[in-house]
Write a protein that holds these residues in place. Structure first.
Motif, PDB file in Angstrom:
ATOM      1  N   ASP A   5      52.427 -51.659 -23.412  1.00 13.38           N
ATOM      2  CA  ASP A   5      52.857 -52.958 -23.129  1.00 13.38           C
ATOM      3  C   ASP A   5      52.952 -53.589 -24.619  1.00 13.38           C
ATOM      4  OD1 ASP A   5      53.213 -53.158 -20.603  1.00 13.38           O
ATOM      5  OD2 ASP A   5      51.020 -53.717 -20.358  1.00 13.38           O
ATOM      6  N   GLN A   6      51.997 -53.383 -25.551  1.00 10.53           N
ATOM      7  CA  GLN A   6      52.004 -54.061 -26.968  1.00 10.53           C
ATOM      8  C   GLN A   6      51.877 -52.741 -27.967  1.00 10.53           C
ATOM      9  OE1 GLN A   6      49.116 -57.117 -26.377  1.00 10.53           O
ATOM     10  NE2 GLN A   6      50.842 -58.529 -26.633  1.00 10.53           N
ATOM     11  N   TYR A   7      52.577 -52.724 -29.136  1.00 13.15           N
ATOM     12  CA  TYR A   7      51.931 -51.863 -30.052  1.00 13.15           C
ATOM     13  C   TYR A   7      51.843 -52.704 -31.499  1.00 13.15           C
ATOM     14  CZ  TYR A   7      52.141 -47.486 -32.533  1.00 13.15           C
ATOM     15  OH  TYR A   7      51.895 -46.310 -33.215  1.00 13.15           O
ATOM     16  N   HIS A   8      50.620 -52.494 -31.976  1.00 13.50           N
ATOM     17  CA  HIS A   8      50.313 -53.407 -33.080  1.00 13.50           C
ATOM     18  C   HIS A   8      50.406 -52.454 -34.297  1.00 13.50           C
ATOM     19  CE1 HIS A   8      49.318 -56.759 -30.469  1.00 13.50           C
ATOM     20  NE2 HIS A   8      48.560 -56.014 -29.759  1.00 13.50           N
ATOM     21  N   MET A   9      50.454 -52.916 -35.538  1.00 14.55           N
ATOM     22  CA  MET A   9      50.569 -52.381 -36.812  1.00 14.55           C
ATOM     23  C   MET A   9      49.947 -53.121 -37.707  1.00 14.55           C
ATOM     24  SD  MET A   9      54.057 -49.804 -37.000  1.00 14.55           S
ATOM     25  CE  MET A   9      53.044 -48.537 -37.902  1.00 14.55           C
ATOM     26  N   PRO A  10      48.453 -53.312 -37.650  1.00 16.84           N
ATOM     27  CA  PRO A  10      47.692 -54.176 -38.720  1.00 16.84           C
ATOM     28  C   PRO A  10      48.042 -53.513 -40.082  1.00 16.84           C
ATOM     29  CG  PRO A  10      46.312 -53.066 -37.288  1.00 16.84           C
ATOM     30  CD  PRO A  10      47.671 -52.713 -36.730  1.00 16.84           C
ATOM     31  N   THR A  11      47.651 -54.247 -40.851  1.00 13.50           N
ATOM     32  CA  THR A  11      47.549 -53.746 -42.505  1.00 13.50           C
ATOM     33  C   THR A  11      46.280 -54.032 -43.101  1.00 13.50           C
ATOM     34  OG1 THR A  11      48.448 -55.893 -43.414  1.00 13.50           O
ATOM     35  CG2 THR A  11      50.031 -54.564 -42.817  1.00 13.50           C
ATOM     36  N   SER A  14      40.190 -56.130 -41.266  1.00 13.06           N
ATOM     37  CA  SER A  14      40.043 -57.342 -40.549  1.00 13.06           C
ATOM     38  C   SER A  14      40.874 -57.424 -39.431  1.00 13.06           C
ATOM     39  CB  SER A  14      39.781 -58.431 -41.615  1.00 13.06           C
ATOM     40  OG  SER A  14      38.729 -58.612 -42.315  1.00 13.06           O
ATOM     41  N   GLU A  15      42.311 -57.410 -40.162  1.00 12.60           N
ATOM     42  CA  GLU A  15      43.497 -57.690 -38.744  1.00 12.60           C
ATOM     43  C   GLU A  15      43.059 -56.609 -37.600  1.00 12.60           C
ATOM     44  OE1 GLU A  15      48.114 -57.588 -38.214  1.00 12.60           O
ATOM     45  OE2 GLU A  15      47.186 -57.267 -40.247  1.00 12.60           O
ATOM     46  N   ALA A  16      43.005 -55.439 -37.896  1.00 15.27           N
ATOM     47  CA  ALA A  16      42.685 -54.324 -36.979  1.00 15.27           C
ATOM     48  C   ALA A  16      41.531 -54.424 -35.948  1.00 15.27           C
ATOM     49  CB  ALA A  16      42.663 -53.069 -37.575  1.00 15.27           C
ATOM     50  N   LEU A  17      40.271 -55.109 -36.537  1.00 12.65           N
ATOM     51  CA  LEU A  17      39.285 -55.344 -35.846  1.00 12.65           C
ATOM     52  C   LEU A  17      39.441 -56.436 -34.691  1.00 12.65           C
ATOM     53  CD1 LEU A  17      36.576 -54.785 -38.547  1.00 12.65           C
ATOM     54  CD2 LEU A  17      36.726 -53.497 -36.539  1.00 12.65           C
ATOM     55  N   ALA A  18      40.135 -57.657 -35.224  1.00  9.36           N
ATOM     56  CA  ALA A  18      40.563 -58.615 -34.285  1.00  9.36           C
ATOM     57  C   ALA A  18      41.314 -58.420 -33.293  1.00  9.36           C
ATOM     58  CB  ALA A  18      41.123 -59.804 -35.477  1.00  9.36           C
ATOM     59  N   LEU A  19      42.297 -57.538 -33.620  1.00 12.40           N
ATOM     60  CA  LEU A  19      43.465 -57.146 -32.411  1.00 12.40           C
ATOM     61  C   LEU A  19      42.269 -55.998 -31.422  1.00 12.40           C
ATOM     62  CD1 LEU A  19      46.444 -55.988 -34.678  1.00 12.40           C
ATOM     63  CD2 LEU A  19      46.277 -58.038 -32.722  1.00 12.40           C
ATOM     64  N   LEU A  20      41.634 -55.395 -32.064  1.00  9.19           N
ATOM     65  CA  LEU A  20      40.796 -54.595 -31.062  1.00  9.19           C
ATOM     66  C   LEU A  20      39.993 -55.517 -30.325  1.00  9.19           C
ATOM     67  CD1 LEU A  20      39.976 -51.814 -30.200  1.00  9.19           C
ATOM     68  CD2 LEU A  20      38.263 -51.658 -32.157  1.00  9.19           C
ATOM     69  N   ALA A  22      40.498 -58.317 -29.297  1.00  9.58           N
ATOM     70  CA  ALA A  22      41.328 -59.089 -28.277  1.00  9.58           C
ATOM     71  C   ALA A  22      41.935 -58.191 -27.376  1.00  9.58           C
ATOM     72  CB  ALA A  22      42.294 -60.191 -28.910  1.00  9.58           C
ATOM     73  N   ALA A  23      41.956 -56.959 -27.535  1.00  6.22           N
ATOM     74  CA  ALA A  23      42.775 -56.123 -26.602  1.00  6.22           C
ATOM     75  C   ALA A  23      42.343 -55.828 -25.466  1.00  6.22           C
ATOM     76  CB  ALA A  23      42.968 -54.748 -27.471  1.00  6.22           C
ATOM     77  N   ALA A 142      32.684 -52.909 -37.583  1.00  2.96           N
ATOM     78  CA  ALA A 142      33.114 -53.885 -36.479  1.00  2.96           C
ATOM     79  C   ALA A 142      32.841 -55.398 -36.871  1.00  2.96           C
ATOM     80  CB  ALA A 142      31.874 -53.689 -35.336  1.00  2.96           C
ATOM     81  N   LEU A 143      33.157 -56.133 -36.131  1.00  2.00           N
ATOM     82  CA  LEU A 143      33.344 -57.652 -36.446  1.00  2.00           C
ATOM     83  C   LEU A 143      32.090 -58.330 -35.982  1.00  2.00           C
ATOM     84  CD1 LEU A 143      36.769 -58.920 -36.040  1.00  2.00           C
ATOM     85  CD2 LEU A 143      35.674 -58.656 -38.178  1.00  2.00           C
ATOM     86  N   ASP A 144      31.209 -59.028 -36.947  1.00  7.46           N
ATOM     87  CA  ASP A 144      30.245 -60.210 -36.395  1.00  7.46           C
ATOM     88  C   ASP A 144      30.725 -61.513 -36.830  1.00  7.46           C
ATOM     89  OD1 ASP A 144      28.044 -61.321 -35.896  1.00  7.46           O
ATOM     90  OD2 ASP A 144      26.724 -60.425 -37.529  1.00  7.46           O
ATOM     91  N   GLY A 145      31.243 -62.094 -35.654  1.00  4.78           N
ATOM     92  CA  GLY A 145      31.904 -63.484 -35.964  1.00  4.78           C
ATOM     93  C   GLY A 145      33.259 -63.137 -36.343  1.00  4.78           C
ATOM     94  N   GLU A 146      33.421 -63.528 -37.837  1.00  7.91           N
ATOM     95  CA  GLU A 146      34.657 -63.157 -38.490  1.00  7.91           C
ATOM     96  C   GLU A 146      34.274 -62.074 -39.714  1.00  7.91           C
ATOM     97  OE1 GLU A 146      37.597 -63.937 -37.438  1.00  7.91           O
ATOM     98  OE2 GLU A 146      36.493 -64.836 -35.667  1.00  7.91           O
ATOM     99  N   THR A 147      32.970 -61.609 -39.851  1.00  5.64           N
ATOM    100  CA  THR A 147      32.400 -61.094 -40.742  1.00  5.64           C
ATOM    101  C   THR A 147      32.682 -59.470 -40.366  1.00  5.64           C
ATOM    102  OG1 THR A 147      31.124 -62.686 -41.794  1.00  5.64           O
ATOM    103  CG2 THR A 147      30.708 -60.529 -42.562  1.00  5.64           C
ATOM    104  N   VAL A 148      33.336 -58.599 -41.230  1.00  6.87           N
ATOM    105  CA  VAL A 148      33.330 -57.072 -41.209  1.00  6.87           C
ATOM    106  C   VAL A 148      31.815 -56.562 -41.322  1.00  6.87           C
ATOM    107  CG1 VAL A 148      34.285 -54.988 -41.813  1.00  6.87           C
ATOM    108  CG2 VAL A 148      35.765 -56.998 -41.542  1.00  6.87           C
TER     109      VAL A 148
END
Length: 305
Positions: A5-11, A14-20, A22-23, A142-148
Motif C-alpha cells: 500500500d505504501q512504499y517509503h524511502m527515508p534519507t 531517525s526518519e526510517a525508525l519513525a516510519l518503522l 508508525a508502520a 531503535a527509538l527511545d522517544g525521539e532519541t536514537v
C-alpha cells in the motif's frame, strides 16, 4: 508478486525508525530486496501484499565503512560487490572477496547487502560464516522517544535459527563490525545443487596468518554454514592449529573433526563428506592466499620417499 500500500524511502536513520514505529503490523524493511523478492514469488510465499515497505537504501548513515582500532565497521548498506572492487576492503577482510565472487551474479551483488544476508538468517547464508570468522558484531538502532539508541552484540548470538534473530520490533540493523585481518590469507568454499546462482548446501571459510617463514600457524579462523540450523565457528579446531608447525598430517587431522557436527535435517552423509574436503581445501587456499607454502597431499609426499 509483491505489492504494498505504501512504499517509503527515508534519507535519515531517525526518519526510517519513525516510519518503522508508525508502520502497520506486517510491514517490512528492505535494502537490496534480493531476499524478499524471490520469497514473494508464486511457488514460495505466493502473492504477497504488505501494508508498507520501508526502503533503507538512501539512508546515508547506513552507507560506507570505517577502519579504526583493528576493526572494520561496515554500514548496513554495504553491498557484496564492494568486497570485489574496493582494494581496502579486500585487504582488511581477505575472505570476503572469495565469498562475494560466489554470491549470485553481478547484478544481484550490486544490490544485495551483507547485513541483509545476516538478518535473513538462512542456515545456508553465504555471508554469515565469514562474519563469524571475523569476530563480527551487529549494531542495532531503535527509538527511545525521539532519541536514537543503539546496542551491539556478537553475530554468533544474534542469529538464533532459520529465519530467527534477536532483532526486536522497531529495530533496524545499522552496521556490522569485524576484525581487520590485513596480512592474512582468506578462502571460501561452497557447493550447491546447480552450477550458477547457487544456494549453498555447505560452505566453509578460512582466514590464516602464518609466521614470516610460512611454517607456523600464528592465527586461524574457521567457520561453516549449511550443516545445521545456524552457521558455526570452529573455535576448538582453530586452537588445535594455532602455534603448530604447518603439515599435511595436521591439516588432515583437523579436517576430520567437523563432519561429526553436521546436524542438518537432510543429506547428512553428503554434507559430512563435503565438510571434510572443504575444511581442508579452505585451509590450503588460505595458506596459498597468504603466500605460504601449501603442504603436498599425502600421496605426493609418499611418492618421493
Amino acid at each position: 508478486m509483491l505489492t504494498c500500500d505504501q512504499y517509503h524511502m527515508p534519507t535519515t536513520l531517525s526518519e526510517a525508525l519513525a516510519l518503522l514505529r508508525a508502520a502497520p503490523e506486517g510491514s517490512r524493511l528492505v535494502a537490496g530486496a534480493t531476499d524478499i523478492l524471490p520469497w514473494a514469488r508464486e511457488g514460495r510465499a505466493g502473492n504477497v501484499h504488505l501494508p508498507a515497505m520501508i526502503d533503507l537504501s538512501r539512508v546515508g548513515e547506513l552507507s560506507g565503512y570505517t577502519i579504526a582500532d583493528g576493526r572494520v565497521r561496515l554500514g548496513a548498506n554495504v553491498v557484496y560487490q564492494q568486497f570485489l572492487t574496493d582494494d581496502t576492503l579486500r585487504r582488511h577482510l581477505p575472505c570476503m572477496p572469495f565469498c562475494s565472487v560466489w554470491f549470485a551474479d553481478d547484478q544481484i551483488r550490486e544490490q544485495a547487502t551483507l547485513a541483509g544476508n545476516v538478518v535473513n538468517a538462512s542456515p545456508a547464508a553465504d555471508g554469515t560464516p565469514p562474519v563469524l570468522a571475523l569476530n563480527g558484531e551487529i549494531e542495532i538502532a531503535a527509538l527511545d522517544g525521539e532519541t536514537v539508541v543503539r546496542r551491539s552484540m556478537p553475530v554468533a548470538d544474534f542469529v538464533k535459527g532459520p529465519s530467527r534473530t534477536d532483532l526486536q520490533p522497531g529495530e533496524i540493523v545499522t552496521a556490522l563490525t569485524c576484525d581487520s585481518l590485513e596480512g592474512y590469507g582468506g578462502a571460501f568454499e561452497k557447493v550447491g545443487q546447480r552450477r550458477s546462482l547457487v544456494i549453498s548446501s555447505v560452505c566453509a571459510v578460512a582466514c590464516i596468518k602464518t609466521d614470516t617463514a610460512g611454517e607456523i600457524f600464528e592465527d586461524v579462523r574457521l567457520a561453516l554454514g549449511g550443516i545445521g540450523p545456524v552457521p558455526v565457528r570452529l573455535s576448538d579446531i582453530e586452537d588445535m592449529l594455532k602455534g603448530q608447525r604447518i603439515s599435511r598430517e595436521l591439516i588432515t587431522e583437523a579436517s576430520a573433526i567437523p563432519p561429526a557436527r553436521v546436524a542438518s535435517r537432510s543429506r547428512q552423509d553428503y554434507r559430512r563428506a563435503v565438510v571434510r574436503g572443504f575444511v581442508e581445501a579452505a585451509i590450503d587456499d588460505a595458506l596459498a592466499d597468504a603466500g605460504a607454502p601449501v603442504p603436498a597431499p599425502r600421496d605426493r609426499e609418499e611418492s618421493h620417499v
